[in-house]
Design a protein around this motif. Structure first.
Motif, PDB file in Angstrom:
ATOM      1  N   UNK A  35       6.813  60.010 -87.286  1.00 32.69           N
ATOM      2  CA  UNK A  35       7.526  61.054 -88.014  1.00 32.69           C
ATOM      3  C   UNK A  35       9.030  61.086 -87.695  1.00 32.69           C
ATOM      4  N   UNK A  36       9.451  60.254 -86.762  1.00 33.49           N
ATOM      5  CA  UNK A  36      10.856  60.240 -86.353  1.00 33.49           C
ATOM      6  C   UNK A  36      11.674  59.326 -87.255  1.00 33.49           C
ATOM      7  N   UNK A  37      12.944  59.667 -87.404  1.00 28.51           N
ATOM      8  CA  UNK A  37      13.847  58.812 -88.166  1.00 28.51           C
ATOM      9  C   UNK A  37      14.127  57.531 -87.385  1.00 28.51           C
ATOM     10  N   UNK A  43      17.447  56.028 -80.550  1.00 28.90           N
ATOM     11  CA  UNK A  43      17.955  56.825 -79.435  1.00 28.90           C
ATOM     12  C   UNK A  43      16.945  56.857 -78.282  1.00 28.90           C
ATOM     13  N   UNK A  44      15.677  57.027 -78.600  1.00 30.88           N
ATOM     14  CA  UNK A  44      14.646  57.020 -77.559  1.00 30.88           C
ATOM     15  C   UNK A  44      14.581  55.659 -76.880  1.00 30.88           C
ATOM     16  N   UNK A  79      11.998  60.888 -75.147  1.00 23.36           N
ATOM     17  CA  UNK A  79      11.637  61.953 -76.081  1.00 23.36           C
ATOM     18  C   UNK A  79      12.132  63.307 -75.586  1.00 23.36           C
ATOM     19  N   UNK A  80      11.995  63.578 -74.291  1.00 22.24           N
ATOM     20  CA  UNK A  80      12.439  64.863 -73.740  1.00 22.24           C
ATOM     21  C   UNK A  80      13.958  65.043 -73.849  1.00 22.24           C
ATOM     22  N   UNK A  81      14.693  63.936 -73.891  1.00 21.92           N
ATOM     23  CA  UNK A  81      16.153  64.017 -73.927  1.00 21.92           C
ATOM     24  C   UNK A  81      16.723  63.819 -75.331  1.00 21.92           C
ATOM     25  N   UNK A  82      15.868  63.587 -76.320  1.00 25.70           N
ATOM     26  CA  UNK A  82      16.320  63.324 -77.682  1.00 25.70           C
ATOM     27  C   UNK A  82      17.182  64.478 -78.203  1.00 25.70           C
ATOM     28  N   UNK A  83      18.367  64.113 -78.758  1.00 24.29           N
ATOM     29  CA  UNK A  83      19.304  65.075 -79.356  1.00 24.29           C
ATOM     30  C   UNK A  83      20.019  65.953 -78.329  1.00 24.29           C
ATOM     31  N   UNK A  84      19.708  65.804 -77.051  1.00 28.48           N
ATOM     32  CA  UNK A  84      20.281  66.699 -76.047  1.00 28.48           C
ATOM     33  C   UNK A  84      21.459  66.031 -75.346  1.00 28.48           C
ATOM     34  N   UNK A 245      15.713  74.587 -76.951  1.00 31.16           N
ATOM     35  CA  UNK A 245      16.028  73.832 -75.736  1.00 31.16           C
ATOM     36  C   UNK A 245      15.936  72.326 -75.972  1.00 31.16           C
ATOM     37  N   UNK A 246      14.859  71.886 -76.611  1.00 29.42           N
ATOM     38  CA  UNK A 246      14.649  70.448 -76.801  1.00 29.42           C
ATOM     39  C   UNK A 246      15.344  69.894 -78.047  1.00 29.42           C
TER      40      UNK A 246
END
Length: 259
Positions: A35-37, A43-44, A79-84, A245-246
């Motif tokens: 489901x991810x672009x 990025x992951x 995954x936990x750091x995606x977009x952060x 947060x995420x």
């Protein structure tokens, strides 16, 4: 100078092509992958390559560390750091992986009584730069979708929690207003879970979350990524805080991907 060199090295790692085999490991490890672009996947993958380069992986009980182990853990870290806009688990130095769950002798208090005995562990997170994982449990979590359980996400959530100096269920949130909302929502949900369990009422959140605010944050992090639709439907305010947060809305990603 050191920061400049670190940024340059990380930029090279992010831009480096990933092998087909390693891409496949990342895709299996992250259940949201379909489901991810393309940009999010890259990025992951880039974060995973940095994680593997900077963290030391060690095998306990003679376990041989393979690319499957390294990149399964690293992809879930990504995954936990995606977009952060954050560092890559700066306090974490070593990932120790055992072939299976291990047993320790532990003590815990029940009222005025201290009970000692054997305790089975699937994972641990230490503030002194160490995460310990049972590889058979990690593989089981990768195979089991929608279970709400993921030991890698759980233990790495503890590492995020510890980045502000205390493992208390409140990670580094940024603006002061975020701390207020976080404390109100997660505090109320934590209290409600404890009350439900005290009254013998079943809960969709794993009872282990009632152990402490730190465990509550780690458990709901697992459920946010692994069973997002249930968490959003039954605990919308909690889901909103975690999504803020995420920087991700996994329930909406999945729903959009199924349309």
């Amino acid at each position: 100078m050191f920061d400049f060199l670190k940024r340059r090295r990380r930029a090279i790692l992010r831009a480096a092509p990933m092998s087909v085999d390693r891409e496949a490991i990342c895709a299996r490890a992250v259940h949201l992958w379909p489901y991810l672009s393309v940009e999010d996947r890259h990025e992951i993958e880039g974060t995973a390559q940095i994680f593997v380069d900077e963290k030391r992986f060690e095998g306990g009980a003679d376990l041989a560390i393979t690319d499957e182990i390294r990149f399964t853990v690293a992809a879930e870290a990504g995954l936990l750091l995606l977009h952060r806009d954050t560092d890559v688990f700066p306090e974490l130095d070593t990932v120790l992986v055992y072939p299976r769950a291990w047993t320790i002798r532990a003590a815990h208090r029940e009222g005025p009584v201290v009970i000692e005995g054997p305790e089975t562990r699937l994972g641990e997170s230490w503030q002194r730069g160490l995460v310990v994982l049972a590889w058979d449990e990690v593989k089981r979590d990768v195979r089991s979708r929608h279970s709400g359980h993921n030991v890698v996400l759980h233990e790495l959530a503890h590492q995020l929690d510890a980045e502000n100096g205390a493992v208390d269920g409140a990670p580094r949130l940024g603006e002061a207003r975020r701390f207020t909302a976080w404390a109100e929502v997660l505090g109320a949900e934590y209290h409600d879970l404890g009350e439900r369990l005290r009254l013998g009422i079943r809960s969709d959140i794993d009872p282990y979350a009632a152990t402490s605010p730190a465990e509550f944050f780690a458990v709901v992090t697992e459920e946010f990524f692994e069973r997002a639709d249930v968490l959003r439907a039954k605990h919308p305010a909690l889901y909103h805080e975690l999504a803020e947060f995420y920087r991700l809305d996994p329930a909406e990603l999945v729903a959009r991907g199924r349309r």
